[in-house]
Design a protein around this motif. Structure first.
Motif, mmCIF file in Angstrom:
data_model
loop_
_atom_site.group_PDB
_atom_site.id
_atom_site.type_symbol
_atom_site.label_atom_id
_atom_site.label_comp_id
_atom_site.label_asym_id
_atom_site.label_seq_id
_atom_site.Cartn_x
_atom_site.Cartn_y
_atom_site.Cartn_z
ATOM 1 N N ARG A 199 0.863 -1.157 -0.121
ATOM 2 C CA ARG A 199 0.305 -0.213 0.158
ATOM 3 C C ARG A 199 0.694 1.378 -0.529
ATOM 4 N N TYR A 200 1.946 1.342 1.087
ATOM 5 C CA TYR A 200 2.844 2.474 0.608
ATOM 6 C C TYR A 200 3.551 2.635 -0.129
ATOM 7 N N ASP A 217 13.015 -4.666 -1.838
ATOM 8 C CA ASP A 217 12.534 -4.905 -3.569
ATOM 9 C C ASP A 217 11.703 -4.043 -4.162
ATOM 10 N N MET A 218 10.494 -5.130 -3.377
ATOM 11 C CA MET A 218 9.134 -4.850 -4.009
ATOM 12 C C MET A 218 8.323 -2.720 -3.725
ATOM 13 N N MET A 219 8.781 -2.068 -3.027
ATOM 14 C CA MET A 219 8.509 -0.539 -2.828
ATOM 15 C C MET A 219 9.892 -0.113 -3.847
ATOM 16 N N LEU A 220 11.228 -0.190 -3.870
ATOM 17 C CA LEU A 220 12.256 0.211 -5.106
ATOM 18 C C LEU A 220 11.170 -0.212 -6.005
ATOM 19 N N GLY A 221 10.317 -0.964 -6.491
ATOM 20 C CA GLY A 221 10.272 -1.695 -7.833
ATOM 21 C C GLY A 221 8.874 -0.945 -7.610
ATOM 22 N N VAL A 222 8.557 -0.077 -7.541
ATOM 23 C CA VAL A 222 6.654 0.075 -7.194
ATOM 24 C C VAL A 222 7.737 1.724 -7.762
#
Length: 725
Positions: free
Chosen positions: A515-516, A572-577
């Motif tokens: 979400r963030y 990794d997920m936050m960086l990719g988004v």
């Protein structure tokens, strides 16, 4: 003869003193004897004259002595007296002969004398004539000067008369009322071009009469009555025409822009009223303000009400915060299920919602509510907000320009008149927005509305319509505090989230971090167009709380390896988004990239520790001893043999095991591949360092070195385990 005369003169000079008396006695008719009444006038040859200058005698004597004849006479001894008498006699004969010649020519001489006398008379008359002519010329010159003076005076009088005639002509032209003007004002319809032309003429004449009356011109009284009657008639016809146009606005389903455009063709009518009948001009202006104010208010109230009916049915509520879990709401929604919509608004994901501030969508045609209802279309709030305010912007700009042009106002006067027309509509719009924001928890929608307002404000500035500046500020004053409040509520929800209440733990990316990531990337991508420092500060606070939340959840795992897997997956997920929407140099991307690199390196060390921990520890210990100069303290031959044989027998299976473990642990295959490559690279580096340690003099002679695997062979084998996607 000339020579003889010269000689005679010379002889007379020579005997002047000696024979003066003899010469006197022998004087004949030439010497002044009784034969002549007057003596002979010899001029310069008369040596007896008192005027003879004696000083020059010597010079003449000397010159005569040098004469050839005188020299010859002197040489021959001629008697000068006798010679002088002879010469004198010859001279007398010559003189007598000359006299006879003159006497013979006396008639001719007399005739010549008469002719000369006649010529003198003619010349005298000519002189008199010339004198008279000169006198006449003098009088003519005087007359010419007089004529010039008279001509100059006449020119001055002519110019003065022409100036007086011009001003008098202007005065008469300004005062005279032609019959064409009277006919047009009284009989012609106001829509005919000749009525407008003659109305302008009437306005000019009325202004001229007022000006002349101020100067005390008596002739104005003769035309004042006629002009007043014409003015009253023109004002009556214009008033009826304009009020009729204004009343036409009130008809249902009327496009009021058409009569507005028609009124602009006759904008001089209001100027005429303003200059000649201010009470009627005020009446028309007040009627226009009252009519248009009600029309705009009714139109926007109706449009806004119908527009809100096509909003998404499912909107964010106060419980839809980033730190809230989904379990309780899911049970209720499953029990009270609703038919799914074709398009559903999202809370934390931007999706295609950002297109509302793109140049093409920003000034796209407004939404038509009944068309959307027939097509069962639904829209997020920011799309409704854009449509509503684009209609408001377009109509306000047109209305402001119409007011300035038709009512001849500018500056503060135009601003006041605009707000008299649009003030009630703007107030109603602000109240509706304030009421909606009180229950709005969709931060992305509010932030998009803020950027819509910022862009519409720039458009209004380009159109040179400053009347909406205050309204834009009021709208932003409502939107910014609400956006900050929603963002702070999300920050607080993440801060107060207890990981133990979130149910079962999983090393995959957490839904709160997802979400963030979606929410932060949405706000960052929107904020990049028109940066705002306050937004970046709030996002920084939210990022800190999310990082702390991730660490709190990771602490719930028992092993460090699981903690690292969870951290790496989430980072990794936050960086990719974020990298999909934000720029690579943004603060959020840079921060999560550093966190991901640090945790990845730690995980690689944790991954290599079980199968190759002994080798890594020996290399570190040996390098430390060598650096301190204590290489002799290295392990013995038995320990080296165990390390070498252990690595040679198990490295393939260990590499295969850790590769499978990595691919199972990480949801992002690309990230897993990167971790495997990092682990294998670090393994090769450790083994290369192990070779260098064994090349030390103390260990170079060990027999176990023969069992070492060639490093190039190891690199070739490890490349086979490199995953390919």
């Amino acid at each position: 003869m000339a020579a003889a005369a010269t000689m005679a003169a010379a002889a007379r000079e020579l005997v002047l003193r000696a024979g003066a008396s003899d010469l006197e006695e022998e004087e004949g008719p030439l010497g002044g004897g009784p034969g002549l009444q007057e003596p002979l006038q010899l001029g310069k040859l008369d040596i007896t004259s008192d005027e003879f200058i004696l000083d020059e005698v010597d010079v003449h004597i000397q010159a005569n002595l040098e004469d050839e004849l005188v020299k010859e006479a002197l040489k021959t001894g001629v008697d000068l007296r006798h010679y002088s008498k002879q010469v004198e006699l010859e001279l007398q004969q010559i003189e007598q002969k000359s006299i006879r010649d003159y006497i013979q020519e006396s008639e001719n001489i007399a005739s010549l004398h008469n002719q000369i006398t006649a010529c003198d008379a003619v010349l005298e008359r000519m002189e008199q004539m010339l004198g008279a002519f000169q006198s006449d010329l003098s009088s003519i010159s005087s007359e010419i000067r007089t004529l010039q003076e008279q001509s100059g005076a006449m020119n001055i009088r002519l110019r003065n008369r022409q100036a007086v005639r011009g001003k008098l002509g202007e005065l008469v032209d300004g005062l005279v009322v032609p019959s064409a003007l009277v006919t047009a004002i009284l009989e012609a319809p106001v829509t005919e071009p000749r009525f407008l032309e003659q109305l302008q003429e009437l306005d000019a004449k009325a202004a001229a009469v007022r000006e002349q009356e101020a100067r005390g011109t008596a002739a104005c009284a003769d035309v004042r009555g006629v002009l007043d009657r014409l003015r009253v008639k023109a004002v009556t016809k214009i008033r009826e025409f304009i009020l009729q146009k204004i009343y036409s606005f009130r008809k249902p389903m009327t496009n009021y822009q058409i009569p507005q455009t028609a009124l602009l063709k006759y904008r001089f009518f209001y100027q005429f009223l303003l200059g000649n009948e201010r009470a009627t001009a005020k009446e028309i202006r007040d009627e226009y303000v009252e009519t248009l104010s009600k029309i705009y208010l009714s139109y926007y109230r109706s449009y806004l009400g119908r527009l809100m009916k096509v909003q998404y049915e499912e909107v964010a509520e106060k419980d839809d915060l980033m730190g809230m879990e989904d379990t309780a709401k899911k049970d209720i929604l499953e029990f009270f299920s609703k038919p799914s919509l074709r398009s559903r608004n999202t809370i934390f994901t931007l999706g295609t919602r950002g297109s509302v501030i793109s140049p093409t969508e920003l000034e796209a045609p407004i939404l038509v509510p009944h068309t959307a209802q027939r097509g069962e279309q639904r829209y997020p709030f920011e799309a409704l907000f854009r449509s509503q305010h684009y209609a408001l912007l377009d109509n306000s700009c047109r209305e402001y320009l119409f007011i300035c042009e038709f009512f001849v106002v500018s500056g503060p006067a135009a601003h006041d008149l605009f707000h008299a027309v649009m003030g009630r509509t703007l107030s109603m719009t602000l109240k509706h927005l304030e009421s909606y924001l009180a229950d709005c928890y969709d931060a992305i929608a509010v932030f998009l509305c803020i950027h819509i307002v910022l862009r519409f404000r720039n458009i209004a500035a380009k159109r040179e319509v400053p009347a909406l500046d205050r309204y834009w500020e009021q709208v932003l004053a409502l939107l910014w505090p609400r956006f900050e409040l929603i963002l702070e509520m999300n920050v607080q929800s993440v801060r107060s989230t207890d990981p133990q209440r979130l149910g079962g733990l999983d090393t995959r990316p957490h839904y709160i971090t997802r979400r963030y990531a979606e929410f932060s990337s949405a706000l960052v991508s929107i904020n990049q167009t028109i940066p705002n420092e306050r937004t970046m500060q709030l996002l920084g606070q939210l990022q800190v709380e999310v990082e702390n939340f991730v660490l709190r959840v990771a602490a719930e795992f028992s092993s460090r390896k699981e903690q690292l897997v969870f951290l790496i997956n989430n980072y990794d997920m936050m960086l990719g988004v974020l990298m999909e929407r934000a720029t690579d140099d943004s603060k959020e991307v840079e921060s999560f990239q550093q966190l991901l690199n640090a945790r990845t390196q730690e995980f690689i060390e944790e991954l290599l520790s079980p199968p190759f921990g002994g080798l890594v520890a020996f290399v570190k210990e040996a390098e430390a001893l060598i650096e301190r100069g204590q290489a002799e303290r290295l392990r013995g031959e038995e320990g080296m043999r165990m390390l070498i044989r252990g690595f040679g027998s198990s490295w393939k299976s260990s590499v295969e095991s850790l590769s499978q473990d990595v691919m199972r642990s990480f949801t992002n295959f690309r990230n897993g591949t990167s971790i495997i490559q990092g682990a294998l690279t670090q393994l090769i580096q450790v083994y290369h360092r192990f070779h260098r340690v064994l090349s030390q003099p103390q260990l170079r002679a060990l027999p176990a070195r023969a069992e070492l695997i060639n490093i190039h062979h190891l690199m070739v084998e490890l490349k086979k385990h490199k995953p390919n996607f």
